[in-house]
Design a protein around this motif. Sequence first.
Motif, mmCIF file in Angstrom:
data_model
loop_
_atom_site.group_PDB
_atom_site.id
_atom_site.type_symbol
_atom_site.label_atom_id
_atom_site.label_comp_id
_atom_site.label_asym_id
_atom_site.label_seq_id
_atom_site.Cartn_x
_atom_site.Cartn_y
_atom_site.Cartn_z
ATOM 1 N N THR A 70 0.781 -1.153 0.101
ATOM 2 C CA THR A 70 0.069 -0.053 0.046
ATOM 3 C C THR A 70 0.865 1.278 -0.119
ATOM 4 O O THR A 70 1.812 1.468 0.789
ATOM 5 C CB THR A 70 -0.838 0.087 1.100
ATOM 6 O OG1 THR A 70 -1.865 -1.169 1.228
ATOM 7 C CG2 THR A 70 -1.737 1.163 1.425
ATOM 8 N N ALA B 159 -0.906 2.357 -10.456
ATOM 9 C CA ALA B 159 -1.053 1.343 -9.218
ATOM 10 C C ALA B 159 -1.768 0.099 -9.908
ATOM 11 O O ALA B 159 -1.518 -0.992 -9.244
ATOM 12 C CB ALA B 159 -1.723 2.140 -8.189
ATOM 13 N N ASP B 160 -2.692 0.329 -10.344
ATOM 14 C CA ASP B 160 -3.809 -0.770 -10.832
ATOM 15 C C ASP B 160 -3.028 -1.550 -11.761
ATOM 16 O O ASP B 160 -3.013 -2.841 -11.703
ATOM 17 C CB ASP B 160 -4.904 -0.137 -11.721
ATOM 18 C CG ASP B 160 -5.990 0.355 -10.588
ATOM 19 O OD1 ASP B 160 -5.808 0.237 -9.651
ATOM 20 O OD2 ASP B 160 -6.897 1.186 -11.332
ATOM 21 N N LYS B 161 -2.131 -1.266 -12.726
ATOM 22 C CA LYS B 161 -1.230 -1.990 -13.642
ATOM 23 C C LYS B 161 -0.447 -2.676 -12.934
ATOM 24 O O LYS B 161 -0.005 -4.031 -13.039
ATOM 25 C CB LYS B 161 -0.652 -1.068 -14.607
ATOM 26 C CG LYS B 161 0.074 -1.732 -15.546
ATOM 27 C CD LYS B 161 0.754 -0.805 -16.715
ATOM 28 C CE LYS B 161 1.477 -1.696 -17.593
ATOM 29 N NZ LYS B 161 2.008 -0.729 -18.705
ATOM 30 N N SER B 162 0.232 -2.219 -11.593
ATOM 31 C CA SER B 162 1.245 -3.166 -10.891
ATOM 32 C C SER B 162 0.663 -3.767 -9.569
ATOM 33 O O SER B 162 1.437 -4.457 -8.851
ATOM 34 C CB SER B 162 2.283 -2.001 -10.433
ATOM 35 O OG SER B 162 2.794 -1.225 -11.383
ATOM 36 N N ASN B 163 -0.758 -3.864 -9.477
ATOM 37 C CA ASN B 163 -1.420 -4.557 -8.592
ATOM 38 C C ASN B 163 -0.921 -3.823 -7.247
ATOM 39 O O ASN B 163 -0.696 -4.541 -6.084
ATOM 40 C CB ASN B 163 -1.063 -5.787 -8.682
ATOM 41 C CG ASN B 163 -2.170 -6.788 -7.809
ATOM 42 O OD1 ASN B 163 -3.489 -6.180 -7.722
ATOM 43 N ND2 ASN B 163 -1.808 -7.746 -7.260
ATOM 44 N N THR C 55 -1.339 8.202 -11.372
ATOM 45 C CA THR C 55 -0.814 7.371 -10.311
ATOM 46 C C THR C 55 -1.830 6.381 -10.220
ATOM 47 O O THR C 55 -1.393 5.262 -9.914
ATOM 48 C CB THR C 55 -0.734 8.351 -9.056
ATOM 49 O OG1 THR C 55 0.040 9.388 -9.297
ATOM 50 C CG2 THR C 55 -0.291 7.500 -8.018
ATOM 51 N N LYS C 56 -3.156 6.369 -10.198
ATOM 52 C CA LYS C 56 -4.096 5.205 -10.096
ATOM 53 C C LYS C 56 -4.028 4.304 -10.934
ATOM 54 O O LYS C 56 -3.990 3.244 -10.727
ATOM 55 C CB LYS C 56 -5.570 5.856 -10.095
ATOM 56 C CG LYS C 56 -5.778 6.737 -8.679
ATOM 57 C CD LYS C 56 -7.176 7.164 -8.815
ATOM 58 C CE LYS C 56 -7.495 7.984 -7.449
ATOM 59 N NZ LYS C 56 -9.072 8.295 -7.601
ATOM 60 N N ALA C 57 -3.790 4.734 -12.308
ATOM 61 C CA ALA C 57 -3.357 3.783 -13.547
ATOM 62 C C ALA C 57 -2.342 2.791 -13.131
ATOM 63 O O ALA C 57 -2.457 1.577 -13.537
ATOM 64 C CB ALA C 57 -3.612 4.512 -14.654
ATOM 65 N N ASP D 231 -2.052 -1.284 -3.952
ATOM 66 C CA ASP D 231 -3.195 -0.497 -3.443
ATOM 67 C C ASP D 231 -2.673 1.062 -3.180
ATOM 68 O O ASP D 231 -1.561 1.172 -2.811
ATOM 69 C CB ASP D 231 -3.450 -0.985 -1.993
ATOM 70 C CG ASP D 231 -4.203 -2.377 -2.174
ATOM 71 O OD1 ASP D 231 -4.987 -2.466 -3.309
ATOM 72 O OD2 ASP D 231 -3.969 -3.089 -1.208
ATOM 73 N N ILE D 232 -3.423 1.939 -3.671
ATOM 74 C CA ILE D 232 -3.024 3.379 -3.265
ATOM 75 C C ILE D 232 -3.921 4.354 -2.725
ATOM 76 O O ILE D 232 -4.916 4.012 -3.015
ATOM 77 C CB ILE D 232 -2.691 4.047 -4.965
ATOM 78 C CG1 ILE D 232 -1.986 5.256 -4.875
ATOM 79 C CG2 ILE D 232 -3.877 3.932 -5.734
ATOM 80 C CD1 ILE D 232 -0.600 5.609 -4.563
ATOM 81 N N SER E 154 -4.946 10.714 -11.670
ATOM 82 C CA SER E 154 -5.321 9.492 -12.745
ATOM 83 C C SER E 154 -3.971 8.893 -13.218
ATOM 84 O O SER E 154 -4.203 7.464 -13.263
ATOM 85 C CB SER E 154 -6.186 10.170 -13.885
ATOM 86 O OG SER E 154 -5.255 10.884 -14.609
#
Length: 177
Positions: free
Chosen positions: A2, A26-30, A22-24, A32-33, A20
């Motif tokens: 996290t 984080a999602d791509k790298s699995n 940063t969220k993308a 939690d942000i 946006s």
Amino acid sequence: CTVGAVIKSGTGEYWMSVTSGTKAAADKSNIDIIIMYPDDELQDKQQNYLAEELVARNVDVLAVSPIDSRGEPDYVKAAADNGIPVITFDTTFKNSDLPYIGSDNEKIGYELAKQLAEAQNHTGNVGVIAGDLNQTCHSERVAGFRRYINSEPDMKIVFIESGYANMQMSEAKIGRA
């Protein structure tokens, strides 16, 4: 893993794109942000509180783009005491050894002044409206800009104002100059 991120603001096109992106990533790298931000880029105490909150939540990594970067706030030590690595992005703390992800801001200012000098045939008076000069990114850009303009014998900086990245405030300051 996290990651807690504290940015300077939740408004403005730049910070919305940072959020946006940063969220993308984080999602791509699995990963939690948790992204937090104060009401605006002038709320350094509120930003510090948000960073302290993320340290209290025991995030794995703390990423901060400090509003006031003149010195490291208490949450940096608290994070270190809890084994939480801290990185800075967009802006770093002045005289800090913390990792920094961002631009070479002095070079940006220098190159901007060089382009301006060429466009102005290397003559004239210049006024500078910068972002908050308590932020190293802005003060470094101004330093680079000043360094280049000082090398131009027929150019002079007549004022430097901190406009806090706000067009209306900047226009008011220009009117006073």
